[in-house]
Design a protein around this motif. Structure first.
Motif, PDB file in Angstrom:
ATOM      1  N   VAL A   1       0.824  -1.216   0.000  1.00 37.32           N
ATOM      2  CA  VAL A   1       0.000   0.000   0.000  1.00 37.32           C
ATOM      3  C   VAL A   1       0.866   1.279   0.000  1.00 37.32           C
ATOM      4  O   VAL A   1       0.370   2.368  -0.304  1.00 37.32           O
ATOM      5  CB  VAL A   1      -1.004  -0.007   1.183  1.00 37.32           C
ATOM      6  N   HIS A   2       2.155   1.108   0.306  1.00 35.63           N
ATOM      7  CA  HIS A   2       3.068   2.266   0.283  1.00 35.63           C
ATOM      8  C   HIS A   2       3.870   2.314  -1.021  1.00 35.63           C
ATOM      9  O   HIS A   2       4.109   1.281  -1.652  1.00 35.63           O
ATOM     10  CB  HIS A   2       4.032   2.189   1.478  1.00 35.63           C
TER      11      HIS A   2
ATOM     12  N   ASP B   1      -0.191  -5.123   3.210  1.00 34.42           N
ATOM     13  CA  ASP B   1      -0.883  -4.008   3.860  1.00 34.42           C
ATOM     14  C   ASP B   1      -1.895  -3.352   2.917  1.00 34.42           C
ATOM     15  O   ASP B   1      -2.573  -2.397   3.292  1.00 34.42           O
ATOM     16  CB  ASP B   1       0.104  -2.984   4.436  1.00 34.42           C
TER      17      ASP B   1
ATOM     18  N   TYR C   1       0.230  -5.618   8.336  1.00 37.17           N
ATOM     19  CA  TYR C   1       0.218  -5.293   9.764  1.00 37.17           C
ATOM     20  C   TYR C   1      -0.948  -5.887  10.529  1.00 37.17           C
ATOM     21  O   TYR C   1      -1.189  -5.520  11.667  1.00 37.17           O
ATOM     22  CB  TYR C   1       0.346  -3.767   9.915  1.00 37.17           C
TER      23      TYR C   1
HETATM   24 ZN    ZN Z   1       3.656  -0.844   3.231  1.00 35.12          ZN
END
Ligand code: ZN
Ligand code: ZLV
Ligand code: CA
Length: 397
Positions: free
Chosen positions: A181-182, A278, A317
């Motif tokens: 997601v990053h 994530d 996470y």
């Molecule tokens: Zn990430």
């Protein structure tokens, strides 16, 4: 021979050093290497170890890490301990430690931890290079934010860059795809001046209510690498910024359309897929609404192109769902389907039981867990794809 035959087709290898599990970033830190224990338990419980070659790679050495990272950064990293750390030492801050957020804490066994996950990615790349594997997996790696002299966003050593550097000894063009997601900023930056690596990252991008950008704050659609026309790396990065709450059908369409176009245009001879979990619904840090099978669709799609594939982990996470996803994706690689009911003999089965933990099944519905409103309209996504395909025209010359 023993009743369980390897399915014909892909040769898959699994690179895992269990010592990585015993490291702790600190009790309130969201990165839990223990999620790898859960992943391994699921993989074993479903019997997937009989369908792959298993390796227990040795830790990477200082000399191996130096191929990408600066000497003085590595020597700091190898010596710092919670006992001798001096948070007011200028080197400490300049290498990305301490600061307000303390995303990258100094913890016991830090050097051991980073050498283990890096050694596993290098071992996986090695197997692809000498054609012992068609697909090589390292769920402990994927630490895409680390820079050559800087720890960032829970990442200290960039195992992905090191693995790609190895792949480049045998491949003319390597495609890097990142569904964490990053934004995969560290990998993008490392190869910004190269036309032999194309980086493609899908991620949440935007500013929150309080005016803070979603970490690391880079990766808008117009960021395509260097702008200097003389730079070889020009146009060899593609970023797909996504808003909160994207759903399965939208993400699958976006991923398939854009990734397909990149593979056809760039024609890589090897692919590295960072499969950060994530991006799932209900992740503690993420913002998307993806289910496990939609995440796994990305692995299926990339696999279908039949290029040598390095599959690595990354963020994730909510440990029980990280384990479910990476177990499912391991099965996708070897080409088997898993039954939804979890085998009852799994150690830590409690982690998967009870309504709030996904009810003892492999594929719980994650849409309902801490749902983020979907801010992505069909219209926005179509415009995004149009712009992405437009960006690819830079590859032509
Ligand atoms: Zn990430
Ligand atoms: O998944 O959350 O937002 C690969 C990966 O991509 C920040 N860091 C920094 C910049 C200023 N902020 C700090 C805000 C903290 C918000 C609360 C946390 C609680 C405890 C510890 C860390 C966090 C945290 N940190 C959540 N998001 C961040 C990001 C870094 C994200 C790295 C993603 C790594 C493995
Ligand atoms: Ca990403």
């Amino acid at each position: 021979q023993y009743g369980l035959e390897k399915p014909r087709g892909y040769n898959v290898s699994f690179h895992y050093n269990p010592h990585v599990e015993y490291h702790h970033f600190g009790s309130s830190h969201p990165m839990k290497p223990w999620r790898l224990t859960l992943t391994k338990q699921l993989v074993l419980a479903y019997g997937l170890e009989y369908t792959m070659d298993l390796y227990e790679p040795r830790p990477a050495t200082m000399d191996e890490l130096q191929v990408f990272h600066d000497r003085d950064y590595l020597s700091f990293l190898s010596q710092v301990t919670p006992q001798n750390a001096k948070p007011d030492d200028p080197a400490y801050l300049s290498f990305g430690f301490g600061g307000e957020s303390n995303d990258c804490p100094v913890f016991d066994g830090l050097w051991n931890y980073v050498s283990i996950y890096s050694g596993a990615s290098m071992s996986a790349a090695h197997n692809l290079n000498n054609k012992q594997s068609d697909i090589a997996i390292n769920w402990s790696g994927g630490l895409h934010h680390a820079k050559k002299n800087l720890a960032s966003g829970f990442c200290y050593i960039n195992d992905i860059v090191l693995a790609i550097q190895l792949l480049l000894t045998q491949n003319q063009r390597v495609l890097y795809i990142d569904i964490d997601v990053h934004h995969g900023d560290g990998v993008e930056a490392a190869f910004e001046s190269s036309d032999r690596v194309f980086t493609l990252s899908y991620h949440k991008f935007g500013i929150d209510r309080n005016g803070y950008p979603f970490f690391p704050g880079t990766g808008n659609i117009n960021e395509m690498g260097p702008t200097d026309p003389a730079n070889r790396g020009k146009g060899h990065s593609l970023n797909i910024p996504i808003d909160d709450g994207i759903d399965d059908e939208q993400y699958k369409w976006l991923f398939k359309t854009v990734t397909g176009a990149v593979i056809e245009k760039y024609n890589p001879t090897a692919i590295v897929l960072q499969s950060g979990a994530d991006s799932l619904g209900g992740d503690r840090l993420g913002r998307f609404n993806l289910n496990i099978k939609a995440h796994g669709f990305c692995v299926e799609t990339v696999k279908s192109y039949g290029r040598p594939l390095l599959l690595i982990g990354g963020g994730g996470y909510t440990p029980r769902n990280v384990a479910r996803t990476w177990c499912h994706e391991t099965a996708v690689c070897v080409g088997t389907e898993l039954h939804n009911e979890l085998p009852s003999h799994i150690p830590y089965i409690q982690a998967f039981q009870g309504a709030e933990n996904g009810g003892g099944i492999l594929y719980p519905d994650l849409h309902n867990t801490k749902r983020h409103d979907n801010l992505n309209t069909q219209d926005n996504l179509h415009k995004l794809v149009t712009q992405a395909l437009e960006n690819l025209r830079y590859l032509e010359g």
